[in-house]
Enzyme design. Structure first.
Site, PDB file in Angstrom:
ATOM      1  CG  ASN A   1      -1.873   0.958   1.384  1.00 45.72           C
ATOM      2  OD1 ASN A   1      -1.661   2.086   0.840  1.00 45.72           O
ATOM      3  ND2 ASN A   1      -3.018   0.921   1.887  1.00 45.72           N
TER       4      ASN A   1
ATOM      5  CE  LYS B   1      -1.418  -0.109   5.820  1.00 41.12           C
ATOM      6  NZ  LYS B   1      -1.524  -1.447   6.303  1.00 41.12           N
TER       7      LYS B   1
ATOM      8  CD  GLU C   1      -4.172  -8.687   6.527  1.00 38.90           C
ATOM      9  OE1 GLU C   1      -3.766  -8.118   5.603  1.00 38.90           O
ATOM     10  OE2 GLU C   1      -4.897  -8.166   7.379  1.00 38.90           O
TER      11      GLU C   1
ATOM     12  CG  ASP D   1      -2.913  -5.638  10.328  1.00 37.65           C
ATOM     13  OD1 ASP D   1      -2.557  -6.010   9.169  1.00 37.65           O
ATOM     14  OD2 ASP D   1      -3.817  -5.729  10.929  1.00 37.65           O
TER      15      ASP D   1
ATOM     16  CG  ASP E   1      -8.015   8.368   4.415  1.00 34.11           C
ATOM     17  OD1 ASP E   1      -7.827   7.921   5.425  1.00 34.11           O
ATOM     18  OD2 ASP E   1      -7.183   8.969   3.503  1.00 34.11           O
TER      19      ASP E   1
ATOM     20  CG  HIS F   1      -4.559   5.102  12.608  1.00 27.03           C
ATOM     21  ND1 HIS F   1      -5.021   5.798  11.700  1.00 27.03           N
ATOM     22  CD2 HIS F   1      -4.635   3.951  11.797  1.00 27.03           C
ATOM     23  CE1 HIS F   1      -5.109   5.418  10.285  1.00 27.03           C
ATOM     24  NE2 HIS F   1      -4.826   4.031  10.568  1.00 27.03           N
TER      25      HIS F   1
HETATM   26  P1  IMP Z   1      -4.187  -3.257   6.819  1.00 21.32           P
HETATM   27  O1  IMP Z   1      -4.839  -4.552   6.756  1.00 21.32           O
HETATM   28  O2  IMP Z   1      -3.241  -2.776   7.425  1.00 21.32           O
HETATM   29  O3  IMP Z   1      -4.087  -2.952   5.221  1.00 21.32           O
HETATM   30  O4  IMP Z   1      -5.554  -2.355   6.874  1.00 21.32           O
HETATM   31  C1  IMP Z   1      -6.938  -2.550   6.961  1.00 21.32           C
HETATM   32  C2  IMP Z   1      -7.518  -1.809   5.996  1.00 21.32           C
HETATM   33  O5  IMP Z   1      -7.815  -0.311   6.727  1.00 21.32           O
HETATM   34  C3  IMP Z   1      -7.198  -1.312   4.676  1.00 21.32           C
HETATM   35  O6  IMP Z   1      -8.455  -1.634   3.899  1.00 21.32           O
HETATM   36  C4  IMP Z   1      -6.546  -0.097   4.424  1.00 21.32           C
HETATM   37  O7  IMP Z   1      -6.844   0.407   3.338  1.00 21.32           O
HETATM   38  C5  IMP Z   1      -7.507   0.663   5.826  1.00 21.32           C
HETATM   39  N1  IMP Z   1      -6.615   1.665   6.247  1.00 21.32           N
HETATM   40  C6  IMP Z   1      -5.538   1.443   7.079  1.00 21.32           C
HETATM   41  N2  IMP Z   1      -5.026   2.819   7.308  1.00 21.32           N
HETATM   42  C7  IMP Z   1      -5.913   3.864   6.819  1.00 21.32           C
HETATM   43  C8  IMP Z   1      -5.897   5.196   6.670  1.00 21.32           C
HETATM   44  O8  IMP Z   1      -5.064   5.806   7.274  1.00 21.32           O
HETATM   45  N3  IMP Z   1      -6.907   5.733   6.002  1.00 21.32           N
HETATM   46  C9  IMP Z   1      -7.930   4.988   5.417  1.00 21.32           C
HETATM   47  N4  IMP Z   1      -7.983   3.376   5.389  1.00 21.32           N
HETATM   48  C10 IMP Z   1      -6.910   3.089   6.179  1.00 21.32           C
END
Ligand code: IMP
Length: 186
Positions: A13, A16, A40, A69, A147, A170
């Site tokens: 991502n 991120k 994952e 994560d 977001d 966060h």
């Molecule tokens: P992941 O499993 O860590 O990739 O994140 C879980 C979900 O939260 C994924 O769909 C990410 O796109 C979303 N996510 C994580 N951080 C953010 C953020 O800062 N803004 C928006 N979506 C987020």
């Protein structure tokens, strides 16, 4: 003074990574991106998922790595999607979350970020932070992921439209914990 050491942020991502790079750079730490998809596991624990991702990342790169994560925990849905946030985003997305919250007034939620560091010798180190907020009544334009629907406490707009997400996100909170520890360790 900027710390120069080879530290890789491993993720598929780029949003991120860009945020993490900006945040850490302001704290004096430079990181590189190693773009790949990590294993994952399905688990109720973000910590367990992060730990496994960090070990997978280290085994691919064999250099010090951090991974992140995240999870969006919505109170009135019993914390759902939480550790399943990625899967839920890819399947029902923000529209699906809106449908689940239709006619629900209590929209409190929190966004959790778990940073995991692995250098192959010490145990995986975890750094967790969460930011309280609420789910908006409609999907705003802009941003990425969740977001457009997450309004952090103290703001009237979602992450997609706040003026400085990096200041209180966060991600920023847990990266600050990580960098305090990492700089001290160096
Ligand atoms: P992941 O499993 O860590 O990739 O994140 C879980 C979900 O939260 C994924 O769909 C990410 O796109 C979303 N996510 C994580 N951080 C953010 C953020 O800062 N803004 C928006 N979506 C987020």
């Amino acid at each position: 003074m900027q710390q120069s050491c080879e530290l890789f942020f491993v993720s598929s991502n780029t949003h991120k990574f860009e945020e993490a790079k900006r945040i850490l750079s302001n704290l004096g730490l430079e990181i590189n991106l190693f773009k790949t998809t990590l294993e994952e596991i399905q688990s109720n624990s973000i910590g367990e998922i992060a730990k496994r991702k960090a070990l997978d990342a280290f085994s691919k790169l064999e250099k010090p790595v951090i991974i992140e994560d995240d999870g969006l925990f919505i109170d009135s849905l019993g914390g759902f999607p939480g550790p399943y946030s990625s899967y839920v985003y890819d399947t029902i997305g923000n529209k699906g979350i809106m449908r689940l919250l239709e006619n629900i007034e209590l929209r409190n939620a929190r966004f959790v970020a778990m940073i995991a560091y692995c250098n192959g010798t010490d145990n995986v180190k975890l750094f967790e932070s969460s930011i309280p907020g609420k789910i908006s009544l409609s999907i705003e334009e802009g941003g990425w992921g969740y977001d457009p629907i997450f309004i952090p406490d103290g703001e009237s707009k979602t992450y997609a439209n706040v003026s400085d997400k990096d200041k209180f996100s966060h991600r920023a909170a847990s990266l600050k914990k990580f960098s305090d520890w990492f700089m001290h360790k160096q």
